[in-house]
Write a protein that holds these residues in place. Structure first.
Motif, short mmCIF file in Angstrom:
data_model
loop_
_atom_site.label_atom_id
_atom_site.label_comp_id
_atom_site.label_asym_id
_atom_site.label_seq_id
_atom_site.Cartn_x
_atom_site.Cartn_y
_atom_site.Cartn_z
N GLY A 93 0.82 -1.21 0.00
CA GLY A 93 0.00 0.00 0.00
C GLY A 93 0.85 1.26 0.00
O GLY A 93 0.49 2.26 -0.61
N ARG A 94 1.99 1.22 0.70
CA ARG A 94 2.86 2.40 0.75
C ARG A 94 3.75 2.49 -0.49
O ARG A 94 4.25 3.56 -0.80
N CYS A 95 3.97 1.40 -1.17
CA CYS A 95 4.84 1.40 -2.35
C CYS A 95 4.20 2.24 -3.45
O CYS A 95 3.05 2.05 -3.80
N ALA A 96 4.97 3.20 -3.98
CA ALA A 96 4.45 4.06 -5.04
C ALA A 96 4.82 3.53 -6.42
O ALA A 96 4.57 4.18 -7.42
N ARG A 102 2.02 12.01 -0.80
CA ARG A 102 2.87 11.12 -0.02
C ARG A 102 4.19 11.80 0.37
O ARG A 102 4.95 12.25 -0.49
N LYS A 115 1.73 4.96 -11.27
CA LYS A 115 0.73 5.87 -10.68
C LYS A 115 0.30 6.93 -11.71
O LYS A 115 -0.86 7.32 -11.73
#
Lengths: 136, 397
Positions: A83-86, B269, B355
Protein backbone atom coordinates in the motif's frame (compact mmCIF):
# COMPACT_ATOMS: atom_id res chain seq x y z
CA UNK A 1 15.14 -32.35 3.95
CA UNK A 2 13.20 -29.13 3.91
CA UNK A 3 14.12 -25.50 4.54
CA UNK A 4 12.04 -23.07 6.55
CA UNK A 5 12.53 -19.41 7.26
CA UNK A 6 11.71 -18.25 10.72
CA UNK A 7 11.80 -15.02 12.59
CA UNK A 8 12.00 -15.17 16.37
CA UNK A 9 11.40 -12.61 19.05
CA UNK A 10 12.96 -13.23 22.46
CA UNK A 11 11.57 -11.35 25.44
CA UNK A 12 13.93 -10.33 28.24
CA UNK A 13 13.46 -13.65 30.11
CA UNK A 14 14.84 -15.75 27.23
CA UNK A 15 17.80 -13.75 25.93
CA UNK A 16 20.38 -15.59 28.06
CA UNK A 17 19.45 -19.07 26.75
CA UNK A 18 21.58 -20.69 24.00
CA UNK A 19 18.58 -21.62 21.88
CA UNK A 20 20.27 -21.75 18.46
CA UNK A 21 22.97 -24.08 19.83
CA UNK A 22 20.29 -26.52 20.92
CA UNK A 23 18.51 -26.34 17.54
CA UNK A 24 21.74 -27.54 15.94
CA UNK A 25 22.78 -30.06 18.61
CA UNK A 26 19.48 -31.71 19.50
CA UNK A 27 17.48 -31.44 16.28
CA UNK A 28 20.28 -31.79 13.77
CA UNK A 29 19.28 -28.61 11.95
CA UNK A 30 21.45 -26.65 9.55
CA UNK A 31 21.10 -23.04 10.64
CA UNK A 32 21.68 -20.02 8.42
CA UNK A 33 21.31 -16.76 10.30
CA UNK A 34 20.31 -13.72 8.25
CA UNK A 35 20.30 -11.18 11.03
CA UNK A 36 20.34 -11.15 14.80
CA UNK A 37 20.15 -8.49 17.44
CA UNK A 38 20.27 -9.62 21.03
CA UNK A 39 20.76 -7.18 23.86
CA UNK A 40 21.35 -9.02 27.17
CA UNK A 41 18.86 -8.14 29.88
CA UNK A 42 16.59 -6.57 27.25
CA UNK A 43 15.25 -8.43 24.24
CA UNK A 44 16.33 -10.14 21.07
CA UNK A 45 15.41 -10.67 17.46
CA UNK A 46 16.67 -13.46 15.26
CA UNK A 47 15.93 -14.05 11.61
CA UNK A 48 17.16 -17.38 10.26
CA UNK A 49 16.69 -20.28 7.89
CA UNK A 50 16.64 -23.86 9.19
CA UNK A 51 17.18 -26.96 7.08
CA UNK A 52 16.44 -30.49 8.33
CA UNK A 53 13.95 -33.33 8.14
CA UNK A 54 10.33 -32.34 8.46
CA UNK A 55 10.06 -34.34 11.68
CA UNK A 56 13.07 -32.60 13.24
CA UNK A 57 11.80 -29.20 12.24
CA UNK A 58 8.40 -29.94 13.80
CA UNK A 59 10.13 -31.14 16.99
CA UNK A 60 12.34 -28.03 16.99
CA UNK A 61 9.27 -25.80 16.69
CA UNK A 62 7.67 -27.67 19.59
CA UNK A 63 10.88 -27.16 21.58
CA UNK A 64 10.84 -23.42 20.76
CA UNK A 65 7.21 -23.34 21.87
CA UNK A 66 8.40 -24.37 25.34
CA UNK A 67 10.10 -21.01 25.70
CA UNK A 68 8.51 -17.64 25.85
CA UNK A 69 9.61 -17.01 22.27
CA UNK A 70 7.40 -15.60 19.50
CA UNK A 71 7.85 -17.68 16.33
CA UNK A 72 6.84 -16.34 12.95
CA UNK A 73 7.43 -19.04 10.37
CA UNK A 74 8.08 -17.77 6.86
CA UNK A 75 7.59 -14.21 7.93
CA UNK A 76 10.81 -12.33 7.45
CA UNK A 77 11.73 -9.35 9.49
CA UNK A 78 11.91 -7.21 6.37
CA UNK A 79 8.54 -5.98 5.23
CA UNK A 80 7.39 -4.46 1.97
CA UNK A 81 4.15 -2.56 2.38
CA UNK A 82 2.37 -2.81 -0.95
CA UNK A 83 0.00 0.00 0.00
CA UNK A 84 2.86 2.40 0.75
CA UNK A 85 4.84 1.40 -2.35
CA UNK A 86 4.45 4.06 -5.04
CA UNK A 87 5.80 1.72 -7.74
CA UNK A 88 8.65 4.09 -8.65
CA UNK A 89 11.31 1.39 -8.75
CA UNK A 90 14.04 3.33 -6.93
CA UNK A 91 14.76 0.22 -4.79
CA UNK A 92 15.33 -2.18 -7.66
CA UNK A 93 18.93 -1.24 -8.41
CA UNK A 94 19.88 -1.40 -4.72
CA UNK A 95 18.42 -4.88 -4.14
CA UNK A 96 21.32 -7.32 -4.66
CA UNK A 97 19.22 -10.47 -5.04
CA UNK A 98 16.37 -9.22 -7.21
CA UNK A 99 13.84 -9.79 -4.41
CA UNK A 100 12.42 -6.39 -5.32
CA UNK A 101 11.90 -6.25 -9.04
CA UNK A 102 9.78 -4.85 -11.84
CA UNK A 103 7.36 -7.63 -12.73
CA UNK A 104 5.44 -5.76 -15.43
CA UNK A 105 7.47 -3.50 -17.73
CA UNK A 106 4.41 -1.94 -19.39
CA UNK A 107 2.87 -0.62 -16.17
CA UNK A 108 6.12 -0.60 -14.18
CA UNK A 109 4.64 -2.69 -11.37
CA UNK A 110 7.00 -3.62 -8.53
CA UNK A 111 6.78 -6.84 -6.52
CA UNK A 112 8.63 -8.28 -3.55
CA UNK A 113 9.65 -11.93 -3.58
CA UNK A 114 10.26 -12.81 0.06
CA UNK A 115 12.15 -16.01 -0.76
CA UNK A 116 14.92 -14.09 -2.52
CA UNK A 117 15.39 -11.54 0.26
CA UNK A 118 18.60 -11.83 2.27
CA UNK A 119 17.67 -8.96 4.59
CA UNK A 120 20.55 -6.66 3.65
CA UNK A 121 18.20 -3.68 4.29
CA UNK A 122 19.49 -1.73 1.26
CA UNK A 123 15.85 -1.14 0.26
CA UNK A 124 15.03 0.45 3.60
CA UNK A 125 17.55 3.22 2.88
CA UNK A 126 16.67 3.52 -0.81
CA UNK A 127 12.87 3.78 -0.57
CA UNK A 128 11.72 7.43 -0.33
CA UNK A 129 8.18 6.33 0.52
CA UNK A 130 8.99 4.23 3.58
CA UNK A 131 7.47 1.14 1.95
CA UNK A 132 10.32 -1.13 3.10
CA UNK A 133 10.86 -1.52 6.81
CA UNK A 134 12.68 -3.75 9.22
CA UNK A 135 11.20 -5.26 12.37
CA UNK A 136 14.49 -4.59 14.16
CA UNK B 1 -10.39 22.30 -38.43
CA UNK B 2 -10.53 24.17 -35.16
CA UNK B 3 -12.46 23.16 -32.04
CA UNK B 4 -13.13 25.58 -29.21
CA UNK B 5 -13.06 25.01 -25.47
CA UNK B 6 -16.82 25.68 -25.40
CA UNK B 7 -17.49 22.99 -28.01
CA UNK B 8 -15.37 20.44 -26.19
CA UNK B 9 -17.03 21.27 -22.85
CA UNK B 10 -20.46 20.87 -24.46
CA UNK B 11 -19.48 17.37 -25.58
CA UNK B 12 -18.12 16.58 -22.11
CA UNK B 13 -21.37 17.75 -20.49
CA UNK B 14 -23.44 15.58 -22.81
CA UNK B 15 -21.24 12.59 -21.99
CA UNK B 16 -20.10 12.23 -25.61
CA UNK B 17 -16.52 13.44 -25.37
CA UNK B 18 -13.83 11.17 -26.78
CA UNK B 19 -11.04 11.03 -24.21
CA UNK B 20 -7.76 9.13 -24.51
CA UNK B 21 -4.75 8.88 -22.23
CA UNK B 22 -1.39 10.21 -23.44
CA UNK B 23 -0.36 6.56 -23.91
CA UNK B 24 -3.48 5.47 -25.83
CA UNK B 25 -3.40 8.46 -28.18
CA UNK B 26 -0.08 7.34 -29.71
CA UNK B 27 -1.46 4.15 -31.30
CA UNK B 28 -4.82 5.78 -32.03
CA UNK B 29 -3.27 8.49 -34.20
CA UNK B 30 -1.01 5.91 -35.85
CA UNK B 31 -4.08 3.93 -36.91
CA UNK B 32 -6.51 6.71 -37.77
CA UNK B 33 -4.19 9.35 -39.16
CA UNK B 34 -3.68 12.81 -37.68
CA UNK B 35 -6.49 14.72 -39.44
CA UNK B 36 -9.19 12.10 -38.82
CA UNK B 37 -8.08 11.58 -35.21
CA UNK B 38 -8.09 15.34 -34.55
CA UNK B 39 -11.77 15.45 -35.53
CA UNK B 40 -12.61 12.49 -33.27
CA UNK B 41 -10.51 13.03 -30.15
CA UNK B 42 -11.58 15.81 -27.78
CA UNK B 43 -9.24 15.45 -24.83
CA UNK B 44 -5.94 13.72 -24.04
CA UNK B 45 -5.16 13.13 -20.36
CA UNK B 46 -1.59 13.56 -19.13
CA UNK B 47 -0.21 12.92 -15.65
CA UNK B 48 2.78 12.63 -13.42
CA UNK B 49 3.48 11.25 -9.95
CA UNK B 50 6.79 11.97 -8.33
CA UNK B 51 8.59 13.87 -5.60
CA UNK B 52 7.92 17.58 -6.04
CA UNK B 53 9.79 19.91 -3.72
CA UNK B 54 8.44 23.45 -3.81
CA UNK B 55 5.08 22.21 -2.55
CA UNK B 56 3.24 23.22 0.59
CA UNK B 57 -0.06 24.39 1.99
CA UNK B 58 -1.82 27.26 3.68
CA UNK B 59 -3.83 26.28 6.75
CA UNK B 60 -6.33 28.38 8.67
CA UNK B 61 -6.98 27.13 12.21
CA UNK B 62 -9.84 29.40 13.26
CA UNK B 63 -9.68 31.30 16.54
CA UNK B 64 -9.28 29.91 20.04
CA UNK B 65 -10.78 31.56 23.13
CA UNK B 66 -9.14 33.84 24.04
CA UNK B 67 -7.74 34.69 20.64
CA UNK B 68 -4.11 34.21 19.69
CA UNK B 69 -1.90 35.80 17.08
CA UNK B 70 0.36 32.81 16.44
CA UNK B 71 3.94 33.93 15.81
CA UNK B 72 5.68 30.55 15.86
CA UNK B 73 4.01 27.19 15.20
CA UNK B 74 4.92 23.53 14.92
CA UNK B 75 2.68 20.80 13.53
CA UNK B 76 3.82 17.38 14.76
CA UNK B 77 7.06 19.18 15.67
CA UNK B 78 7.56 20.46 12.11
CA UNK B 79 7.86 24.24 11.94
CA UNK B 80 5.27 26.15 9.91
CA UNK B 81 5.73 29.70 8.63
CA UNK B 82 3.57 32.14 10.61
CA UNK B 83 4.37 35.48 9.04
CA UNK B 84 1.05 35.49 7.22
CA UNK B 85 -1.77 36.32 9.65
CA UNK B 86 -2.99 35.52 13.19
CA UNK B 87 -4.08 31.92 12.52
CA UNK B 88 -2.87 31.37 8.95
CA UNK B 89 0.29 29.32 8.53
CA UNK B 90 2.21 27.84 5.60
CA UNK B 91 3.62 24.33 5.90
CA UNK B 92 6.41 23.67 3.41
CA UNK B 93 7.10 20.18 2.07
CA UNK B 94 10.85 20.19 2.71
CA UNK B 95 10.74 21.50 6.29
CA UNK B 96 12.56 19.16 8.70
CA UNK B 97 11.18 18.10 12.04
CA UNK B 98 12.43 20.06 15.05
CA UNK B 99 15.58 18.37 16.44
CA UNK B 100 16.09 16.23 13.32
CA UNK B 101 19.86 15.63 13.35
CA UNK B 102 19.82 16.23 9.57
CA UNK B 103 23.20 15.21 8.15
CA UNK B 104 25.10 15.51 11.43
CA UNK B 105 25.59 11.74 11.23
CA UNK B 106 25.83 11.43 7.46
CA UNK B 107 23.75 10.21 5.71
CA UNK B 108 20.75 11.38 7.72
CA UNK B 109 17.47 9.49 7.55
CA UNK B 110 14.98 12.39 7.50
CA UNK B 111 12.09 10.15 8.46
CA UNK B 112 9.48 12.86 9.01
CA UNK B 113 9.01 16.41 7.82
CA UNK B 114 6.68 18.85 6.11
CA UNK B 115 5.80 16.41 3.32
CA UNK B 116 4.72 13.84 5.89
CA UNK B 117 2.63 16.42 7.78
CA UNK B 118 0.82 17.16 4.51
CA UNK B 119 0.36 13.42 3.87
CA UNK B 120 -1.05 12.90 7.39
CA UNK B 121 -3.40 15.87 6.99
CA UNK B 122 -4.87 14.51 3.75
CA UNK B 123 -5.11 11.03 5.33
CA UNK B 124 -7.36 12.56 8.01
CA UNK B 125 -4.97 11.84 10.87
CA UNK B 126 -4.94 13.80 14.13
CA UNK B 127 -1.94 16.13 14.35
CA UNK B 128 -0.59 18.28 17.16
CA UNK B 129 -0.40 22.04 16.87
CA UNK B 130 1.99 23.82 19.20
CA UNK B 131 2.04 27.58 18.89
CA UNK B 132 3.67 30.52 20.65
CA UNK B 133 2.92 34.22 20.63
CA UNK B 134 4.14 37.38 22.35
CA UNK B 135 0.55 38.38 23.15
CA UNK B 136 -1.24 41.59 22.16
CA UNK B 137 -4.20 43.51 23.56
CA UNK B 138 -6.55 41.98 21.00
CA UNK B 139 -4.85 38.55 20.87
CA UNK B 140 -3.83 37.85 24.49
CA UNK B 141 -3.18 34.06 24.34
CA UNK B 142 0.55 33.30 24.36
CA UNK B 143 0.70 29.52 24.00
CA UNK B 144 -1.44 26.80 22.47
CA UNK B 145 -1.17 23.00 22.32
CA UNK B 146 -4.03 21.06 20.76
CA UNK B 147 -4.88 18.16 18.49
CA UNK B 148 -6.62 18.76 15.19
CA UNK B 149 -7.31 17.12 11.86
CA UNK B 150 -8.08 18.50 8.41
CA UNK B 151 -11.83 18.63 9.13
CA UNK B 152 -11.23 21.04 12.02
CA UNK B 153 -9.51 23.56 9.74
CA UNK B 154 -11.41 26.31 7.95
CA UNK B 155 -9.16 26.02 4.91
CA UNK B 156 -6.37 23.67 3.87
CA UNK B 157 -5.23 24.89 0.47
CA UNK B 158 -2.26 23.35 -1.24
CA UNK B 159 -0.14 26.02 -2.94
CA UNK B 160 2.85 24.67 -4.83
CA UNK B 161 5.20 27.24 -6.37
CA UNK B 162 6.86 24.67 -8.65
CA UNK B 163 5.50 21.33 -9.90
CA UNK B 164 5.42 19.34 -13.14
CA UNK B 165 8.97 20.04 -14.32
CA UNK B 166 9.05 19.74 -18.10
CA UNK B 167 11.75 17.09 -18.42
CA UNK B 168 14.64 16.71 -15.99
CA UNK B 169 18.23 15.55 -15.51
CA UNK B 170 19.35 11.95 -15.32
CA UNK B 171 21.69 11.66 -12.34
CA UNK B 172 24.91 9.65 -12.13
CA UNK B 173 27.90 9.66 -9.78
CA UNK B 174 31.37 9.53 -11.31
CA UNK B 175 33.20 9.91 -8.00
CA UNK B 176 34.78 7.15 -5.92
CA UNK B 177 32.26 7.27 -3.14
CA UNK B 178 28.51 6.81 -2.87
CA UNK B 179 26.50 10.05 -2.86
CA UNK B 180 23.03 10.85 -1.54
CA UNK B 181 20.86 13.21 -3.58
CA UNK B 182 17.27 14.27 -4.20
CA UNK B 183 17.45 11.86 -7.14
CA UNK B 184 18.18 9.00 -4.75
CA UNK B 185 21.28 7.08 -3.77
CA UNK B 186 23.94 7.09 -6.48
CA UNK B 187 26.57 4.37 -6.33
CA UNK B 188 30.23 5.21 -6.86
CA UNK B 189 31.96 4.98 -10.24
CA UNK B 190 28.81 5.31 -12.34
CA UNK B 191 27.17 2.07 -11.25
CA UNK B 192 23.61 3.39 -11.46
CA UNK B 193 21.54 6.24 -12.89
CA UNK B 194 18.24 7.73 -11.79
CA UNK B 195 15.70 9.92 -13.55
CA UNK B 196 12.44 11.56 -12.57
CA UNK B 197 9.84 12.09 -15.28
CA UNK B 198 6.70 10.38 -16.49
CA UNK B 199 8.08 10.74 -20.05
CA UNK B 200 5.36 10.36 -22.66
CA UNK B 201 2.64 10.80 -20.00
CA UNK B 202 4.08 13.99 -18.52
CA UNK B 203 1.88 17.11 -18.99
CA UNK B 204 4.38 19.64 -20.31
CA UNK B 205 6.12 17.09 -22.56
CA UNK B 206 2.75 16.68 -24.32
CA UNK B 207 2.32 20.44 -24.69
CA UNK B 208 5.91 21.60 -25.16
CA UNK B 209 5.06 25.17 -26.22
CA UNK B 210 2.33 25.72 -23.60
CA UNK B 211 -0.41 26.06 -26.19
CA UNK B 212 -3.15 24.74 -23.89
CA UNK B 213 -1.59 24.56 -20.41
CA UNK B 214 -1.38 28.07 -18.97
CA UNK B 215 -2.46 30.22 -16.06
CA UNK B 216 -6.06 29.26 -15.29
CA UNK B 217 -5.97 25.70 -16.67
CA UNK B 218 -8.12 23.30 -14.63
CA UNK B 219 -6.11 20.40 -13.31
CA UNK B 220 -6.51 17.23 -11.25
CA UNK B 221 -4.30 17.63 -8.19
CA UNK B 222 -4.26 14.44 -6.12
CA UNK B 223 -7.95 13.92 -6.89
CA UNK B 224 -9.04 17.49 -6.14
CA UNK B 225 -10.09 19.98 -8.79
CA UNK B 226 -7.28 22.50 -8.91
CA UNK B 227 -5.70 24.99 -11.24
CA UNK B 228 -2.47 26.39 -12.58
CA UNK B 229 -2.22 29.76 -10.80
CA UNK B 230 1.06 31.06 -12.25
CA UNK B 231 4.19 30.04 -14.10
CA UNK B 232 6.17 27.81 -11.79
CA UNK B 233 9.31 29.12 -10.11
CA UNK B 234 12.42 28.51 -12.24
CA UNK B 235 10.18 28.33 -15.34
CA UNK B 236 12.78 28.53 -18.08
CA UNK B 237 11.44 27.96 -21.55
CA UNK B 238 14.47 29.24 -23.47
CA UNK B 239 16.35 25.93 -23.49
CA UNK B 240 17.69 23.41 -25.95
CA UNK B 241 14.83 21.55 -27.64
CA UNK B 242 14.69 18.54 -29.94
CA UNK B 243 13.30 18.68 -33.50
CA UNK B 244 9.85 17.99 -32.03
CA UNK B 245 10.11 21.04 -29.76
CA UNK B 246 10.46 18.94 -26.63
CA UNK B 247 13.10 20.30 -24.22
CA UNK B 248 16.05 18.03 -23.46
CA UNK B 249 16.51 19.45 -19.95
CA UNK B 250 14.50 20.88 -17.05
CA UNK B 251 12.58 23.83 -18.51
CA UNK B 252 8.93 24.85 -18.05
CA UNK B 253 7.26 24.51 -14.65
CA UNK B 254 3.79 25.10 -13.21
CA UNK B 255 2.54 26.64 -9.97
CA UNK B 256 -0.45 24.60 -8.79
CA UNK B 257 -3.16 24.92 -6.19
CA UNK B 258 -6.18 22.90 -4.98
CA UNK B 259 -8.30 22.24 -1.92
CA UNK B 260 -6.61 19.60 0.25
CA UNK B 261 -9.93 18.56 1.78
CA UNK B 262 -10.87 17.00 -1.59
CA UNK B 263 -7.58 15.13 -2.09
CA UNK B 264 -7.02 11.38 -2.15
CA UNK B 265 -4.36 10.11 0.32
CA UNK B 266 -2.92 7.70 -2.28
CA UNK B 267 -1.59 10.64 -4.29
CA UNK B 268 -0.17 12.83 -1.49
CA UNK B 269 2.87 11.12 -0.02
CA UNK B 270 5.68 12.39 2.18
CA UNK B 271 9.10 11.19 1.03
CA UNK B 272 12.45 10.74 2.81
CA UNK B 273 15.65 10.94 0.81
CA UNK B 274 18.53 9.51 2.78
CA UNK B 275 21.30 12.05 3.14
CA UNK B 276 19.24 14.75 1.43
CA UNK B 277 16.00 15.57 3.23
CA UNK B 278 12.23 15.33 3.03
CA UNK B 279 9.89 16.17 0.20
CA UNK B 280 6.38 15.47 -1.06
CA UNK B 281 5.33 13.18 -3.89
CA UNK B 282 2.19 14.31 -5.65
CA UNK B 283 -0.11 13.07 -8.35
CA UNK B 284 -1.02 15.64 -11.01
CA UNK B 285 -3.30 15.10 -13.99
CA UNK B 286 -3.76 17.72 -16.73
CA UNK B 287 -6.22 17.44 -19.63
CA UNK B 288 -5.13 18.69 -23.03
CA UNK B 289 -7.99 19.86 -25.28
CA UNK B 290 -7.51 18.79 -28.89
CA UNK B 291 -8.24 22.15 -30.49
CA UNK B 292 -6.41 21.38 -33.72
CA UNK B 293 -4.30 18.64 -35.37
CA UNK B 294 -1.03 20.27 -34.32
CA UNK B 295 -1.94 20.07 -30.63
CA UNK B 296 -2.93 16.43 -31.13
CA UNK B 297 0.35 15.67 -32.90
CA UNK B 298 2.30 16.99 -29.93
CA UNK B 299 0.38 14.69 -27.54
CA UNK B 300 1.53 11.67 -29.55
CA UNK B 301 5.10 12.18 -28.37
CA UNK B 302 6.69 8.84 -27.46
CA UNK B 303 9.26 7.93 -24.85
CA UNK B 304 11.82 7.33 -27.60
CA UNK B 305 11.36 10.91 -28.88
CA UNK B 306 12.04 12.53 -25.52
CA UNK B 307 15.71 13.02 -24.69
CA UNK B 308 17.24 13.60 -21.27
CA UNK B 309 20.81 14.49 -20.27
CA UNK B 310 23.02 12.58 -17.85
CA UNK B 311 24.70 14.85 -15.30
CA UNK B 312 27.37 13.89 -12.78
CA UNK B 313 25.89 14.82 -9.41
CA UNK B 314 29.21 14.45 -7.60
CA UNK B 315 30.85 17.41 -9.38
CA UNK B 316 29.14 18.81 -12.48
CA UNK B 317 25.73 19.40 -10.87
CA UNK B 318 26.91 21.13 -7.67
CA UNK B 319 29.62 23.13 -9.49
CA UNK B 320 27.35 24.02 -12.44
CA UNK B 321 29.99 23.08 -15.02
CA UNK B 322 27.30 22.43 -17.63
CA UNK B 323 28.96 19.17 -18.63
CA UNK B 324 26.70 16.48 -20.05
CA UNK B 325 28.02 12.91 -19.90
CA UNK B 326 25.49 11.32 -22.24
CA UNK B 327 21.99 11.60 -23.65
CA UNK B 328 19.31 8.93 -23.69
CA UNK B 329 15.65 8.81 -24.61
CA UNK B 330 13.02 7.69 -22.11
CA UNK B 331 12.45 4.37 -23.87
CA UNK B 332 16.09 3.52 -23.19
CA UNK B 333 15.89 4.81 -19.63
CA UNK B 334 12.64 2.99 -18.91
CA UNK B 335 14.14 -0.30 -20.16
CA UNK B 336 16.11 -0.36 -16.89
CA UNK B 337 19.59 -0.48 -18.41
CA UNK B 338 21.61 1.71 -20.77
CA UNK B 339 25.01 1.47 -22.37
CA UNK B 340 27.49 4.13 -21.18
CA UNK B 341 31.00 4.04 -22.69
CA UNK B 342 30.60 0.33 -23.41
CA UNK B 343 29.44 -0.46 -19.90
CA UNK B 344 25.90 -1.50 -18.94
CA UNK B 345 24.49 0.82 -16.28
CA UNK B 346 21.20 0.08 -14.48
CA UNK B 347 18.64 2.90 -14.50
CA UNK B 348 15.77 3.49 -12.11
CA UNK B 349 13.13 6.16 -11.73
CA UNK B 350 11.94 8.28 -8.82
CA UNK B 351 8.78 9.13 -10.71
CA UNK B 352 6.11 6.41 -10.75
CA UNK B 353 4.95 5.60 -14.29
CA UNK B 354 2.47 3.17 -12.74
CA UNK B 355 0.73 5.87 -10.68
CA UNK B 356 0.90 8.39 -13.56
CA UNK B 357 -0.90 5.88 -15.77
CA UNK B 358 -3.51 5.40 -13.05
CA UNK B 359 -4.05 9.18 -12.81
CA UNK B 360 -4.45 9.44 -16.63
CA UNK B 361 -7.23 6.84 -16.33
CA UNK B 362 -8.90 8.49 -13.31
CA UNK B 363 -8.97 11.88 -15.02
CA UNK B 364 -10.21 10.30 -18.24
CA UNK B 365 -13.06 8.65 -16.31
CA UNK B 366 -14.04 11.99 -14.71
CA UNK B 367 -14.08 13.77 -18.07
CA UNK B 368 -16.04 10.97 -19.73
CA UNK B 369 -18.56 11.06 -16.90
CA UNK B 370 -19.05 14.78 -17.56
CA UNK B 371 -17.84 15.83 -14.13
CA UNK B 372 -14.58 17.53 -15.17
CA UNK B 373 -14.81 20.49 -17.53
CA UNK B 374 -11.85 22.15 -19.21
CA UNK B 375 -10.97 25.79 -18.79
CA UNK B 376 -9.25 28.08 -21.23
CA UNK B 377 -6.11 29.66 -19.78
CA UNK B 378 -6.34 33.37 -19.13
CA UNK B 379 -2.59 33.83 -19.68
CA UNK B 380 0.03 31.85 -21.58
CA UNK B 381 3.21 30.73 -19.90
CA UNK B 382 6.29 32.71 -21.03
CA UNK B 383 7.92 31.17 -24.10
CA UNK B 384 11.23 33.02 -24.27
CA UNK B 385 12.36 33.18 -20.69
CA UNK B 386 15.69 32.03 -19.32
CA UNK B 387 16.85 31.39 -15.78
CA UNK B 388 19.14 33.69 -13.85
CA UNK B 389 21.91 32.46 -11.59
CA UNK B 390 22.48 33.87 -8.12
CA UNK B 391 25.63 35.99 -8.25
CA UNK B 392 27.39 36.54 -4.96
CA UNK B 393 28.22 40.22 -4.84
CA UNK B 394 29.70 40.64 -1.39
CA UNK B 395 28.57 42.51 1.74
CA UNK B 396 26.85 45.88 1.62
CA UNK B 397 28.45 48.49 3.85
Amino acid sequence: MITKKIYLYFPKSETEKPIVYRLVKEFDLIVNIFRAKVTPEEEGYLSLEVTGTEENIDRAFAFLGGFDVVIQAGNKSVRWDEGRCAQCGACVVHCPTGALSIVDRATRTIAFCEDNCVECLACVAACPFGACSSAF
Amino acid sequence: MIKTYAEINKKIESGKAVVLTAEEVIDYVDKRGLEAAAKEVDVVTTATFGPMCSSGCFLNFGHSTPKMRISEAWINDVSAYCGVAAVDVYMGATQLRHNDPANMYHPGEFRYGGGHVIEDLVAGKKLQLFGLSYGTDDYPRREIRTLFDIHDLNQAIMVNPRNCYQNYNVAINASDKRIYTYLGILKARMRNMTYCSAGQLSPLLNDPFYETIGVGTSIWLAGARGMVYAQGTQHSSLVERGDNGVPVEGSGTLALTANMKEMLPEFVRGTSFKGYGVSLALGVGIPIPILNPEILRRTTVRDREIIACVIDYSVDYPEKTGKILARYNYEQLRSGEVDLNGKKVPVTSLSSYNKALKICELLKAEIKAGSFLLSEPSQRLPLNQGMKPLNITGPVR
